[in-house]
Design an enzyme around this catalytic site. Structure first.
Site, short mmCIF file in Angstrom:
data_model
loop_
_atom_site.label_atom_id
_atom_site.label_comp_id
_atom_site.label_asym_id
_atom_site.label_seq_id
_atom_site.Cartn_x
_atom_site.Cartn_y
_atom_site.Cartn_z
CB CYS A 173 -5.86 -21.96 -49.93
SG CYS A 173 -7.45 -22.45 -50.08
CD GLU A 324 -1.24 -16.24 -41.17
OE1 GLU A 324 -0.99 -15.66 -42.02
OE2 GLU A 324 -2.73 -16.49 -40.68
CG HIS A 350 -10.03 -18.25 -48.17
ND1 HIS A 350 -9.06 -18.28 -49.06
CD2 HIS A 350 -9.67 -19.05 -47.27
CE1 HIS A 350 -8.24 -19.13 -48.93
NE2 HIS A 350 -8.42 -19.67 -47.98
#
Length: 429
Positions: A173, A324, A350
């Protein structure tokens, strides 16, 4: 090749194929209006799957300008990439015929390659999975191309007449960010003067749905598809699978300025790290992502306080959102609390390897238009995610520097820094 001095890469063209609209302007309009393109999955019958929602592109290949032969030859992911590349070239105003073809490069990313074409052909060749030994005589003439991910980059190279370095980056990703970073390096080192850089993925297929169902990574919020993607929200339940592509035209800065090109922004730093920890697991302290951010900022010769906006990975899983958030605090210190942050995955899902390039495109548009997209569906913030995640409504915000990050299966962590033209005095370390 430009004359002496430091070579720098700028963005002069943007092409996007994304859920909610094909084309750069349709993409930007959706983001700034805070609309979501997530819906019940329609590319196949999802009834047997745990997650039945997706962010699909309403894509007509003929309407997008592809010929009958191109449509027959290309997997859906390749079609996305070529359409994006053509839009980016047109947007740049660059006549590629004036550039020596060996000075034109292509850097494309993809996480899962030609998934849809491969699955469709396997279904035919195996007679709906009944035969263990498949009969190749039933395969389409271009089946071999589906099996080789580099075919995607080759199609873009053919579309542009690029005879310079051509590569396919596949780092899960983070593929989109990493492919753009590689293309930037080609320009900086003098291997190319123009590069088409980006990524593409069209993974909405039964095999992908089954894989993500098995690890419960995708949302089961099937009763309300429009609000299913909820990054940083207390009630999130996994990510929404998407698809799409973005391709940028990168040029050597001096040459772009000399021809009077419109420059969206300059890519001034990038870095990647791996956690060497787990295929899907993330350490809660966010150390590897923070390290990537720190190295990208050091490469750009910037202080953390100069970052004015963060495009988050923001997938909508609890593990990722918390990891994150910790990484931003670790890398940026107290300034992390003062920076607007948002996740466009809340609106377009996504799209695996493609999303990184789509997010880089969004960042270039943020610099150009000085508007920050929102995080749609952020209604009940997770108290452990306590930064300014720009809920629901776009925000006018002056910023000279933006940071975008990505996190991928396998432990990949990537960061990239872009700057508004002329806003930052910059030299590489």
């Amino acid at each position: 090749m430009s004359g002496g001095g430091e070579r720098r890469a700028v963005v002069t063209g943007i092409g996007v194929v994304a859920p909610g609209g094909v084309g750069r302007e349709a993409f930007w309009e959706l983001l700034t209006e805070g609309r979501t393109a997530t819906r019940r999955l329609s590319l196949f019958d999802p009834a047997e799957f745990r997650s039945q929602v997706a962010a699909e592109v309403d894509f007509d290949p003929a309407g997008a300008g592809l010929s009958a032969r191109e449509i027959r030859r290309m997997d859906r992911a390749a079609q996305f990439a070529v359409v994006s590349a053509r839009e980016a070239i047109a947007d740049s105003g660059l006549d590629l015929a004036t550039v020596r073809p060996e000075r034109i490069a292509v850097g494309l990313g993809s996480a899962v390659g030609c998934t849809m074409g491969l699955e469709e052909e396997y279904t035919v060749l195996s007679d709906q999975g009944r035969n263990w030994l498949v009969d190749h005589e039933y395969g389409v003439p271009h089946l071999y191309g589906y099996m080789i991910p580099s075919t995607l980059a080759v199609e873009v190279a053919w579309a542009a007449g690029a005879e310079g370095p051509v590569s396919l980056v596949s780092t899960g990703c983070t593929s989109g960010i990493d492919a753009v970073a590689h293309a930037v390096q080609l320009i900086e080192e003098g291997s190319a003067d123009v590069a088409l850089a980006g990524a593409t993925d069209a993974p909405i297929s039964p095999i992908s749905a089954a894989c993500f169902d098995a690890i419960r990574a995708t949302t089961a919020r099937n009763d309300d598809p429009e609000h299913a993607s909820r990054p940083f929200d207390r009630d999130r339940a996994g990510f929404v699978l998407g698809e799409g592509s973005a391709v940028l035209v990168l040029e050597e800065k001096t040459a772009a300025e000399a021809r009077g090109a419109h420059v969206y922004g300059e890519i001034i730093g990038s870095a990647g790290r791996s956690n060497a920890h787990h295929m899907t697991g993330l350490k809660p302290d966010g150390r590897e992502m923070a390290e990537a951010i720190g190295v990208a900022l050091h490469q750009a010769r910037l202080d953390p306080t100069q970052v004015g906006y963060i495009n988050a990975h923001g997938s909508g899983t609890k593990q990722n959102d918390r990891h994150e958030t910790a990484a931003f605090k670790r890398a940026l210190g107290d300034h992390a609390y003062d920076i607007p942050v948002s996740s466009i995955k809340s609106m377009i899902g996504h799209s695996l390897g493609a999303i990184g390039s789509i997010e880089v495109a969004a960042c270039a548009l943020v610099l150009d238009r000085q508007v920050v997209p929102p995080t749609a569906n952020l209604e009940n913030p997770d108290p452990t995610c306590d930064l300014d995640y720009v809920p629901r409504i776009a925000r006018e915000h002056r910023t000279d520097v933006v940071l975008t990050v990505g996190s991928g299966f396998g432990g990949f962590q990537s960061a990239m820094v872009l700057a508004r033209p002329g806003a930052v005095a910059h030299r590489r370390s």
